[in-house]
Design a protein around this motif. Structure first.
Motif, short mmCIF file in Angstrom:
data_model
loop_
_atom_site.label_atom_id
_atom_site.label_comp_id
_atom_site.label_asym_id
_atom_site.label_seq_id
_atom_site.Cartn_x
_atom_site.Cartn_y
_atom_site.Cartn_z
N PHE A 44 0.88 -1.08 0.07
CA PHE A 44 0.16 0.00 -0.03
C PHE A 44 0.87 1.19 -0.06
CE2 PHE A 44 -2.98 -3.13 1.30
CZ PHE A 44 -4.10 -2.85 0.92
N VAL A 45 1.97 1.19 0.88
CA VAL A 45 2.71 2.50 0.75
C VAL A 45 3.57 2.94 -0.39
CG1 VAL A 45 4.76 3.47 1.98
CG2 VAL A 45 3.16 2.19 3.48
N ALA A 46 3.85 1.64 -1.11
CA ALA A 46 4.59 1.84 -2.65
C ALA A 46 3.66 2.24 -3.38
CB ALA A 46 5.00 0.29 -2.82
N ARG A 47 2.48 1.75 -3.55
CA ARG A 47 1.62 2.18 -4.52
C ARG A 47 0.92 3.66 -4.16
NH1 ARG A 47 3.80 -1.09 -6.38
NH2 ARG A 47 3.13 -3.25 -7.30
N ALA A 48 0.93 3.90 -2.78
CA ALA A 48 0.58 5.21 -2.45
C ALA A 48 1.53 6.32 -2.72
CB ALA A 48 0.35 5.52 -0.95
N SER A 49 2.84 6.18 -2.67
CA SER A 49 3.99 7.00 -2.92
C SER A 49 4.06 6.97 -4.44
CB SER A 49 5.33 6.62 -2.41
OG SER A 49 5.54 4.91 -2.84
N GLU A 50 3.77 6.06 -5.10
CA GLU A 50 4.11 5.98 -6.73
C GLU A 50 2.87 6.96 -7.28
OE1 GLU A 50 3.74 2.71 -10.28
OE2 GLU A 50 3.53 2.25 -8.38
N ALA A 51 1.69 6.79 -6.94
CA ALA A 51 0.42 7.73 -7.36
C ALA A 51 0.83 9.04 -6.90
CB ALA A 51 -0.77 6.93 -6.96
N ALA A 52 1.12 9.40 -5.57
CA ALA A 52 1.46 10.62 -5.33
C ALA A 52 2.56 11.44 -6.12
CB ALA A 52 1.97 10.57 -3.60
N MET A 53 3.54 10.50 -6.49
CA MET A 53 4.45 11.35 -7.30
C MET A 53 3.88 11.60 -8.75
SD MET A 53 8.12 9.36 -6.91
CE MET A 53 7.57 7.71 -7.37
N ILE A 54 3.13 10.55 -9.21
CA ILE A 54 2.48 11.02 -10.54
C ILE A 54 1.49 12.09 -10.53
CG2 ILE A 54 0.72 9.93 -12.16
CD1 ILE A 54 1.89 7.02 -11.49
N GLY A 55 0.64 12.22 -9.31
CA GLY A 55 -0.27 13.09 -9.12
C GLY A 55 0.57 14.46 -9.16
N ALA A 56 1.47 14.58 -8.19
CA ALA A 56 2.52 15.80 -7.79
C ALA A 56 3.08 16.39 -9.29
CB ALA A 56 3.17 15.74 -6.82
N ILE A 57 3.60 15.44 -10.05
CA ILE A 57 4.16 15.61 -11.33
C ILE A 57 3.30 16.39 -12.13
CG2 ILE A 57 5.55 14.98 -13.18
CD1 ILE A 57 7.02 12.88 -11.14
N ALA A 58 2.30 15.70 -12.32
CA ALA A 58 1.29 16.13 -13.29
C ALA A 58 0.59 17.36 -12.96
CB ALA A 58 -0.01 15.20 -13.29
N ASP A 59 0.42 17.74 -11.45
CA ASP A 59 -0.18 18.93 -11.16
C ASP A 59 0.84 20.09 -11.41
OD1 ASP A 59 -2.63 17.97 -11.10
OD2 ASP A 59 -2.64 17.73 -8.96
N TRP A 60 2.18 19.67 -10.93
CA TRP A 60 3.35 20.83 -11.28
C TRP A 60 3.30 21.16 -12.73
CZ3 TRP A 60 7.39 19.68 -14.60
CH2 TRP A 60 8.32 20.54 -14.39
N PHE A 61 3.24 20.18 -13.63
CA PHE A 61 3.25 20.55 -14.92
C PHE A 61 2.17 21.29 -15.53
CE2 PHE A 61 2.24 19.78 -19.32
CZ PHE A 61 3.70 19.70 -20.04
N ALA A 62 0.93 21.30 -14.86
CA ALA A 62 -0.03 21.82 -15.32
C ALA A 62 -0.18 23.34 -14.81
CB ALA A 62 -1.54 21.27 -14.74
N VAL A 63 0.21 23.52 -13.48
CA VAL A 63 0.53 24.63 -12.94
C VAL A 63 1.50 25.58 -13.50
CG1 VAL A 63 0.99 26.07 -10.85
CG2 VAL A 63 -0.45 24.09 -10.73
N THR A 64 2.52 24.78 -13.68
CA THR A 64 4.07 25.61 -14.38
C THR A 64 3.59 26.09 -15.70
OG1 THR A 64 5.31 24.28 -12.98
CG2 THR A 64 6.32 25.26 -15.06
N ALA A 65 2.76 25.09 -16.74
CA ALA A 65 2.59 25.31 -18.00
C ALA A 65 1.41 26.61 -18.25
CB ALA A 65 1.58 24.06 -18.60
#
Length: 415
Positions: A44-65
Motif C-alpha cells: 500500500f505504501v509503495a502504490r501510494a507513494s507512486e501515485a502521489a508522485m504521478i499526481g504531484a508531477i502532473a499538477d506541477w506540469f499543469a500549474v507551471t504550464a
C-alpha cells in the motif's frame, strides 16, 4: 511594494511545501522498493507513494504550464499566459463588464449600502469636516493660483464683451428691475437717498436761500425772499421726512409705478429699450471695461484667498455649519437618505450601463501594455499561491487513489 513582497514570500513558501511533498513521496517510493518486499502494508505504501508522485508531477506540469515552459522545454500548449495574455485580458474585461458592470448589479448594491447615511456618519465628525473644508480650500487655492490675470483679460475682451454686445440686454435689465420692485429691494436705496437728502438740507439751509435769491427778481424786497426761503425750506424738509418715514408715501408709489413701466418698456421693442441697448453697448466697448473686470477679479481673488487661509474665519465656520446640518439630515431624515440613495443608484447604474465596456477596457489595456514575462510574473504573484494547493491536493489525492487501486487489485481475483 510591501504588499507584493509579502505575496512573493507566501508564494515561495507554498512552492517549497508542494515540492517537499513530491520529494517526500519519491523518497518513500525509493526506500520501499529498496528495503522491503512490497507485500502487505508496504505494498500500500509503495502504490501510494507512486501515485502521489504521478499526481504531484502532473499538477506541477499543469500549474507551471500556465506561466512558462516546464523545465524550459517548448512543449506545445504551455506558457499559456505569456502567449495568450492579450486574449486573456480581453476575455477578463468582457467577463467583468458582462457580469459586474451592469446597471442592476451596481444599483442594487448601492441601494443596500446606505451610502447617504454612512456619508452622514462620516461627515458629522469634526475632524472629517476639517478634512473636507481643508481639501476644498486647497482646491480653490490651487485654481486661483493658476488662473492668470491675462487670461481673464483675454476672456473678457475676446469672449464676454463680444457676446454681451451681440445679445439683447434690455429684456434682462427689465426683468431685473421688475424683480427688484416686486421684492422691494430698492426701498433701502430710497431710504438712504431720502434720509441723506433730508440730513444734508437740514445742515445746509443756505442752499435754498441761494436758490431763491438767484431766481427772485431784482426789485423783490429782501424780507419777501426770506419768507419764501423759510417756507420753501420747511416744505422741502417736511416732504423729505414724510417720504423717508412712510413706506407707502405717494412719491414712493409713483417711483414704483415708474420703475414697473420702465421694466415693461425695456422688455419690449420700444425706443427706451433701443436707447438702453445703445448705452450698454457703448459702455461695454469702452477701454476701461477690461481694466474694471480685472480690478473686480483681483479683489475677489484676494477676498477668496483670505477666506480660504483663515481657518478660524466666518467662511470656514459657515461651511462647517452647513456640513453639520447636511450630515444631520443625511443621518436622521430617512426619506431624504432613501431619495438620495435612489438617485445615486440610478445615476451609477446609468453610467455603468453606458460606460461599462470602456471601464472594463482598463483591464485589457493594462494587460496589453505589459510584456509577456511581466504579465506572467504579476498574475502568478497574485494567484500562484492558491495554485500551489492544486499541486498539494494532487499529491494527496494521488496517494489515496494509489491505495484504493492497490486495494482493488488485491480484492479482484487473479486472471
Amino acid at each position: 511594494m510591501a504588499e507584493d513582497a509579502a505575496r512573493a514570500v507566501a508564494l515561495r513558501k507554498m512552492r517549497v511545501l508542494a515540492t517537499s511533498l513530491l520529494i517526500l513521496a519519491a523518497i518513500i517510493f525509493l526506500l520501499v522498493h529498496l528495503l522491503t518486499d512490497m507485500t502487505g502494508v508496504w505494498g500500500f505504501v509503495a502504490r501510494a507513494s507512486e501515485a502521489a508522485m504521478i499526481g504531484a508531477i502532473a499538477d506541477w506540469f499543469a500549474v507551471t504550464a500556465l506561466f512558462r515552459h516546464p523545465m524550459g522545454l517548448p512543449i506545445p500548449h504551455t506558457a499559456i499566459i505569456p502567449r495568450k495574455k492579450d486574449t486573456l485580458g480581453a476575455s477578463m474585461a468582457h467577463f467583468v463588464a458582462a457580469n459586474f458592470l451592469q446597471a442592476e448589479t451596481v444599483s442594487t448594491k448601492i441601494r443596500t449600502a446606505e451610502l447617504t447615511r454612512r456619508a452622514g456618519d462620516w461627515l458629522i465628525a469634526p475632524r472629517n469636516q476639517d478634512v473636507v473644508v481643508r481639501r476644498a480650500g486647497q482646491g480653490l487655492e490651487y485654481v486661483l493660483a493658476r488662473v492668470d490675470d491675462e487670461a481673464i483679460a483675454d476672456l473678457t475682451r475676446n469672449v464676454l464683451v463680444p457676446k454681451l454686445v451681440s445679445t439683447r440686454k434690455s429684456p434682462a435689465l427689465g426683468m431685473l428691475i421688475r424683480e427688484i420692485v416686486d421684492e422691494g429691494a430698492h426701498h433701502h436705496l430710497v431710504d438712504l437717498i431720502v434720509g441723506e437728502a433730508h440730513a444734508w438740507l437740514s445742515e445746509n439751509p443756505q442752499v435754498i436761500d441761494d436758490i431763491v435769491q438767484q431766481k427772485s427778481p431784482d426789485w423783490a424786497p429782501r424780507f419777501v425772499n426770506d419768507v419764501v426761503s423759510n417756507r420753501l425750506r420747511r416744505e422741502v424738509l417736511e416732504w423729505t421726512a414724510e417720504v423717508r418715514d412712510d413706506r407707502f408715501h405717494r412719491a414712493r408709489q409713483a417711483l414704483d409705478a415708474w420703475l414697473v413701466e420702465v421694466s415693461q418698456d425695456l422688455r419690449g421693442n420700444t425706443p427706451l429699450s433701443e436707447r438702453a441697448e445703445k448705452v450698454l453697448d457703448d459702455l461695454l466697448t469702452q477701454d476701461g471695461v477690461v481694466d474694471a473686470v480685472l480690478e473686480i477679479w483681483s479683489s475677489l481673488k484676494r477676498l477668496l484667498r483670505a477666506a480660504v487661509l483663515d481657518e478660524d474665519g466666518p467662511v470656514h465656520a459657515r461651511v462647517r455649519a452647513l456640513l453639520t446640518e447636511a450630515a444631520e439630515r443625511m443621518r436622521t431624515d430617512r426619506a431624504f437618505a432613501s431619495e438620495m440613495d435612489e438617485r445615486i443608484a440610478t445615476t451609477a447604474g446609468d453610467l455603468v450601463e453606458s460606460f461599462g465596456p470602456e471601464l472594463a477596457s482598463v483591464i485589457s489595456d493594462t494587460i496589453a501594455g505589459w510584456d509577456a514575462k511581466e504579465a506572467s510574473d504579476r498574475i502568478e504573484l497574485y494567484v500562484g499561491r492558491d495554485l500551489q494547493y492544486i499541486r498539494i491536493n494532487g499529491t494527496v489525492i494521488g496517494a489515496l487513489v494509489g491505495v484504493a487501486i492497490h486495494a482493488l487489485t488485491l480484492v479482484l481475483p487473479a486472471g
